[in-house]
Design an enzyme around this catalytic site. Structure first.
Site, PDB file in Angstrom:
ATOM      1  N   HIS A 252      12.047  -0.574 -12.740  1.00 48.76           N
ATOM      2  CA  HIS A 252      11.851  -2.015 -12.943  1.00 48.76           C
ATOM      3  C   HIS A 252      11.928  -2.696 -11.582  1.00 48.76           C
ATOM      4  O   HIS A 252      12.952  -2.629 -10.906  1.00 48.76           O
ATOM      5  CB  HIS A 252      12.946  -2.562 -13.866  1.00 48.76           C
ATOM      6  CG  HIS A 252      12.815  -4.033 -14.166  1.00 48.76           C
ATOM      7  ND1 HIS A 252      13.586  -4.638 -15.117  1.00 48.76           N
ATOM      8  CD2 HIS A 252      12.016  -5.007 -13.649  1.00 48.76           C
ATOM      9  CE1 HIS A 252      13.276  -5.939 -15.176  1.00 48.76           C
ATOM     10  NE2 HIS A 252      12.325  -6.176 -14.281  1.00 48.76           N
TER      11      HIS A 252
ATOM     12  N   HIS B 282       0.816  -1.210   0.000  1.00 52.55           N
ATOM     13  CA  HIS B 282       0.000   0.000   0.000  1.00 52.55           C
ATOM     14  C   HIS B 282       0.859   1.274   0.000  1.00 52.55           C
ATOM     15  O   HIS B 282       1.943   1.325   0.567  1.00 52.55           O
ATOM     16  CB  HIS B 282      -0.936   0.015   1.209  1.00 52.55           C
ATOM     17  CG  HIS B 282      -0.183   0.066   2.518  1.00 52.55           C
ATOM     18  ND1 HIS B 282       0.202   1.237   3.104  1.00 52.55           N
ATOM     19  CD2 HIS B 282       0.264  -0.936   3.308  1.00 52.55           C
ATOM     20  CE1 HIS B 282       0.855   0.977   4.218  1.00 52.55           C
ATOM     21  NE2 HIS B 282       0.903  -0.340   4.372  1.00 52.55           N
TER      22      HIS B 282
END
Length: 198
Positions: free
Chosen positions: A134, A125
């Site tokens: 990446h 979250h």
């Protein structure tokens, strides 16, 4: 119909996600002359891309994705998400981002453009991931982590809550990050230590 820019290993995974989303490949482009075919498609030069084409950049190198995104005149694909990935309804993603199989992006996370969220990675979250980043297979970003533009988080790395990682950082595979990391650093180990600043 999607144009794949890139014809190497990462493009194979992106192709699978395109098919998983019931989309069609329009053409494959790559400026490396030794790549002439890709999965039954003739590989064309980027000169064949038109402004009306929808393109996904299927190249693993963050700096190369950035360079290509700035040089071609085309529309970039909406985020491509594999059907086995989990993305919270409150998470946001920008164009050109690809989410691989079994990845999880949880509540209120924000993913930039042209990112790779690789297989089985977890974005908890309230994370913020900058453009061209990446997140490698199996990496875990716990809650509230910020990742800067162009940063590469290695396979199986773990970043603890509320850590800020700068831009164009390389985090080695399996590293455990306990503190903020400045821009242009290379970090390895458990606990993570900076071995080089570029």
């Amino acid at each position: 119909m999607i144009t794949i820019y890139g014809a190497s290993g990462h493009a194979k995974v992106v192709k699978d996600i395109i098919i998983d989303n019931c989309l069609e490949i329009f053409q494959v482009v790559d400026d490396k002359k030794e790549r002439t075919t890709f999965d039954g498609h003739v590989v064309l030069s980027s000169a064949k891309i038109n402004a009306s084409d929808t393109v996904i950049i299927a190249i693993g190198a963050n700096s190369v994705r950035q360079e290509i995104s700035k040089k071609i005149d085309a529309s970039f694909s909406a985020p491509l998400v594999h059907s086995t990935a989990t993305v919270s309804v409150s998470a946001t993603m920008e164009k050109g981002t690809v989410v691989m199989p079994l990845a999880a992006i949880n509540a209120a996370s924000q993913i930039g453009k042209h990112c790779i969220i690789n297989s089985s990675s977890i974005i908890e979250h309230d994370c913020i991931i900058g453009d061209y980043a990446h997140i490698s297979p199996g990496a875990i970003l716990t809650g509230g982590v910020t990742i800067g533009e162009g940063t590469h988080v290695g396979a199986g790395a773990v970043i603890l809550p509320n850590i800020r990682i700068g831009k164009w950082v390389t985090i080695g595979a399996g590293a455990v990050i306990l503190k903020n990391i400045p821009d242009y650093s290379i970090v390895v180990g458990n606990p993570g230590r900076i071995i080089k600043r570029e």
